[in-house]
Design a protein around this motif. Structure first.
Motif, short mmCIF file in Angstrom:
data_model
loop_
_atom_site.label_atom_id
_atom_site.label_comp_id
_atom_site.label_asym_id
_atom_site.label_seq_id
_atom_site.Cartn_x
_atom_site.Cartn_y
_atom_site.Cartn_z
N CYS A 227 44.40 36.67 19.03
CA CYS A 227 44.18 38.28 18.57
C CYS A 227 45.10 38.99 18.98
O CYS A 227 45.62 38.87 20.16
CB CYS A 227 42.64 38.40 19.24
SG CYS A 227 41.35 37.62 18.46
N PHE A 228 45.57 39.80 18.15
CA PHE A 228 46.48 40.99 18.24
C PHE A 228 45.91 42.59 17.91
O PHE A 228 46.03 43.09 16.89
CB PHE A 228 47.66 40.82 17.27
CG PHE A 228 48.46 39.39 17.49
CD1 PHE A 228 47.80 38.26 16.95
CD2 PHE A 228 49.48 39.56 18.25
CE1 PHE A 228 48.42 37.04 17.04
CE2 PHE A 228 50.40 38.16 18.33
CZ PHE A 228 49.64 37.13 17.79
N PRO A 229 45.16 42.89 18.92
CA PRO A 229 44.54 44.12 18.63
C PRO A 229 45.59 45.24 18.25
O PRO A 229 46.54 45.53 19.15
CB PRO A 229 43.38 44.48 19.85
CG PRO A 229 44.19 43.70 20.81
CD PRO A 229 44.62 42.46 20.09
N ASN A 230 45.43 46.23 17.35
CA ASN A 230 46.12 47.39 17.27
C ASN A 230 45.43 48.44 18.25
O ASN A 230 44.23 48.30 18.57
CB ASN A 230 45.90 48.03 15.69
CG ASN A 230 46.61 47.02 14.85
OD1 ASN A 230 47.78 46.54 14.90
ND2 ASN A 230 45.71 46.54 13.62
N ALA A 231 46.43 49.49 18.50
CA ALA A 231 45.94 50.26 19.49
C ALA A 231 46.47 51.56 19.39
O ALA A 231 48.04 51.39 19.16
CB ALA A 231 46.10 49.80 21.03
N MET A 232 46.18 52.66 20.01
CA MET A 232 46.99 53.95 19.91
C MET A 232 47.16 54.28 21.43
O MET A 232 46.08 54.39 22.10
CB MET A 232 46.38 55.06 19.08
CG MET A 232 47.15 56.42 19.15
SD MET A 232 46.18 57.49 20.50
CE MET A 232 45.71 58.58 19.43
N GLU A 271 41.37 48.48 18.98
CA GLU A 271 40.38 47.79 18.21
C GLU A 271 40.02 46.51 18.91
O GLU A 271 40.55 45.99 19.69
CB GLU A 271 41.49 47.09 16.89
CG GLU A 271 41.75 48.20 15.63
CD GLU A 271 42.47 47.58 14.62
OE1 GLU A 271 42.90 48.49 13.97
OE2 GLU A 271 42.86 46.66 14.52
N ASP A 272 38.61 46.32 18.82
CA ASP A 272 37.93 45.46 19.73
C ASP A 272 38.02 43.97 19.08
O ASP A 272 37.29 43.27 18.67
CB ASP A 272 36.52 45.87 19.80
CG ASP A 272 35.94 45.27 21.06
OD1 ASP A 272 36.63 44.46 21.63
OD2 ASP A 272 34.48 45.72 21.34
N ASN A 273 39.22 43.49 19.45
CA ASN A 273 39.57 42.31 18.77
C ASN A 273 40.49 41.32 19.77
O ASN A 273 41.52 41.44 19.94
CB ASN A 273 40.49 42.65 17.50
CG ASN A 273 41.03 41.55 16.61
OD1 ASN A 273 40.52 40.36 16.72
ND2 ASN A 273 42.33 41.51 16.23
N PHE A 274 39.68 40.64 20.64
CA PHE A 274 40.36 39.98 21.95
C PHE A 274 39.88 38.64 21.60
O PHE A 274 38.65 38.02 21.25
CB PHE A 274 39.77 40.71 23.01
CG PHE A 274 40.23 41.90 23.47
CD1 PHE A 274 41.61 42.05 24.36
CD2 PHE A 274 40.19 43.01 22.61
CE1 PHE A 274 42.22 43.26 24.25
CE2 PHE A 274 40.54 44.33 22.80
CZ PHE A 274 41.60 44.43 23.91
N ALA A 286 38.70 54.62 27.62
CA ALA A 286 39.07 54.12 26.19
C ALA A 286 38.06 54.01 25.41
O ALA A 286 36.93 53.89 25.66
CB ALA A 286 39.68 52.85 26.67
N GLN A 287 38.41 54.16 23.83
CA GLN A 287 37.65 54.15 22.84
C GLN A 287 38.03 52.87 22.04
O GLN A 287 38.95 52.66 21.76
CB GLN A 287 37.96 55.20 22.00
CG GLN A 287 37.61 56.63 22.20
CD GLN A 287 38.26 57.67 21.36
OE1 GLN A 287 39.29 58.15 21.73
NE2 GLN A 287 37.93 57.86 20.25
N PHE A 288 36.91 52.19 21.86
CA PHE A 288 37.11 50.95 21.08
C PHE A 288 36.47 51.24 19.55
O PHE A 288 35.42 51.65 19.45
CB PHE A 288 36.21 49.72 21.62
CG PHE A 288 36.99 49.27 22.83
CD1 PHE A 288 37.87 48.23 22.67
CD2 PHE A 288 36.69 49.75 23.98
CE1 PHE A 288 38.68 47.69 23.66
CE2 PHE A 288 37.41 49.04 25.06
CZ PHE A 288 38.36 48.10 24.85
N VAL A 289 37.39 50.79 18.58
CA VAL A 289 37.02 51.50 17.15
C VAL A 289 37.38 50.11 16.23
O VAL A 289 37.92 49.33 16.68
CB VAL A 289 37.95 52.61 16.78
CG1 VAL A 289 37.51 53.82 17.50
CG2 VAL A 289 39.26 52.25 16.59
#
Ligand code: CS2
Length: 501
Positions: A227-232, A271-274, A286-289
């Motif tokens: 998984c490669f979560p996108n993040a800001m 992004e909650d993608n782990f 932190a915010q997970f979206v």
């Protein structure tokens, strides 16, 4: 205060009345995260969130092992090791207040130049659940105009020939993931923390390109399993200065060789993608979206681009810091106009965020007089930043028939800056850029060929073929070369804009 206390594990209790300290048992921590690129930003952001989480709840499996891929990381490793990997984070509030906290989430640090296999083994270790990255915008090795992996980079060529002792991050990730697959271990998550739009997707694309060249089956396994979560990511973190070190000693009585300073504001939208679990960072803000795209685009095209606007125009004008530039009424007005007229129209709606409030808050953050974020830091590696921060907005506005003047002046200013390396008063500017020589050479040709700078295809792509852009740019660059009084040009653009509304 005469007596200062050296920052290390043993002395931590002595610091408890001065600042927040780690309250967890650091001897019980495991390195669940391997982080590549331990600079100021990692230490004010991910390591801060993780340390805060450990103070609040049981998260000791999420300690961080830092990794440096360059010889120049040795100084950081040596200093952190000497301090039992502890450091102080100082939060600089706009009213002059400074609060401090000791961060204890980093528990080890490895230099790949000393022992590449040890780094690969650490990433492949069963304790490692996440490999996170702050490798800078340039570290992703993609062609700014095409977005494709650049195989002709000599370091990539080296890594393809020597997969057991790579130089770049993609070589390490590939070798470590191969070990995990071969030993039947679950994969780690690869988590980018850089200001690149779709940073997770981009990391995935680059890694698959590299791994696919080496071992197509492994690339398929990575694609299916990792998984490669996108993040800001967001927190303004200036370069640490000698006076910050001195301030820590005199005001807090602490001797720390490399503290970090930052603004109080902090944001991380992920992004909650782990692949193999993650820390409960949401417990500490932190915010997970489900989709981070609108947040990251908003941040990169307003905050980072806003910084670049102030950075390049301000350097030529003679400003030295972001707060110095943004408290100059002309620069404040220009920045806001750039944001409103050019950046905002190409942004998407961001749920729960009022863009006007967001822009107001950026201008307030930039104005924090206590931060002293230098324009030299902002202009650092502009060749890797501007395509993502600013040129993308120009391209989208060209396609949509929107305004391009505010951003184009920044490109003209970048040309002048790269050519002359001087402010309008003739003060030498400290330019640090991997492409400094290419930029200088291309910019130098401007007086004979006004579009010379734009011929740097890896940066500008085919912008040179857009007549509307080249006409606007040519007029601005000529005006700037005749008289580098950038304020005059900024005033003129603002006045023209007023007439068109
Ligand atoms: C800056 C960023 O490097 C830059 O040009 O815009 O470092 C910025 O300060 C951070 O992204 C803030 O989150």
């Amino acid at each position: 205060m005469n007596k200062s206390i050296k920052l290390n594990q043993e002395n931590l209790p002595l610091l408890a009345d001065k600042m927040i300290i780690p309250t967890y048992d650091r001897s019980k921590m495991k390195a669940g995260i391997v982080h590549v690129g331990v600079g100021g930003f990692h230490r004010s952001h991910e390591a801060y969130y993780t340390g805060s989480l450990m103070n609040e709840s049981d998260a000791l499996d999420w300690g961080i092992c830092g990794v440096g891929l360059r010889e120049s990381d040795r100084k950081m490793r040596d200093i952190l090791k000497e301090q039992d990997f502890l450091y102080t984070l100082m939060f600089k509030h706009p009213d002059g207040t400074v609060k401090a906290r000791v961060i204890g989430s980093i528990i080890d640090f490895m230099l790949s130049v000393d022992d590449p296999m040890a780094v690969i083994d650490r990433m492949a270790h069963e304790d490692t659940k996440i490999v996170s990255l702050t490798i800078t915008e340039g570290g992703y090795n993609f062609h700014p105009a095409t977005g494709e992996f650049m195989f002709d980079n000599p370091d990539v060529q080296h890594d393809l020939a020597h997969p057991e002792a790579p130089r770049l991050v993609f070589g390490y990730l590939t070798a470590a993931l191969k070990k995990r697959r071969d030993s039947g271990r679950p994969p780690f998550t690869v988590q980018s923390c850089d200001n690149v739009q779709h940073n997770g997707d981009m990391t995935k694309k680059m890694l698959l390109a590299f791994a696919g060249r080496l071992d197509p089956e492994l690339a398929e396994w990575i694609e299916a399993n990792v998984c490669f979560p996108n993040a800001m990511v967001d927190r303004i973190t200036p370069v640490t200065t000698a006076s910050d070190i001195e301030y820590l000693r005199t005001e807090f009585g602490v001797r720390g060789a490399w503290p970090v300073t930052c603004e109080p504001f902090c944001q991380w939208v992920i992004e909650d993608n782990f692949s193999s679990g993650r820390p409960a960072w949401e417990k500490v803000g932190a915010q997970f979206v489900p989709d981070v795209t609108p947040y990251e685009k908003m941040k990169i095209r307003l905050l980072n681009a806003g910084h670049s606007v102030l950075g390049l125009l301000g350097s030529i004008h003679g400003h030295e810091t972001i707060d110095g530039a943004v408290t100059d009424p002309l620069f404040a007005k220009y920045l806001r106009a750039f944001m409103d007229v050019e950046a905002t129209p190409v942004l998407d709606e961001v749920e729960g965020i009022n863009l006007d409030d967001y822009k107001d808050s950026l201008i307030e953050r930039f104005g924090n007089p206590n931060i002293k974020d230098s324009l030299a830091r902002i202009c650092l590696e502009s060749s890797a930043k501007l395509p993502k921060f600013l040129i993308a907005t120009i391209n989208e506005n060209l396609a949509a028939g929107g305004s391009i003047d505010y951003a184009t002046l920044v490109i003209a200013a970048w040309c002048y800056y790269s050519d002359k390396g001087l402010s309008r008063h003739g003060v030498e500017l400290d330019i640090v850029d991997e492409m400094k020589d290419e930029l200088h050479l291309a910019a130098m040709g401007t007086e004979d060929d006004v579009l010379s700078f734009l011929r740097l295809e890896p940066i500008f792509g085919d912008l040179i073929n857009n007549e509307r852009f080249t006409q606007t740019y040519a007029a601005m660059v000529q005006a700037l070369y005749e008289d580098p009084d950038i304020a005059r040009l900024m005033t003129q653009i603002l006045a023209e804009e007023q007439q068109t509304v």
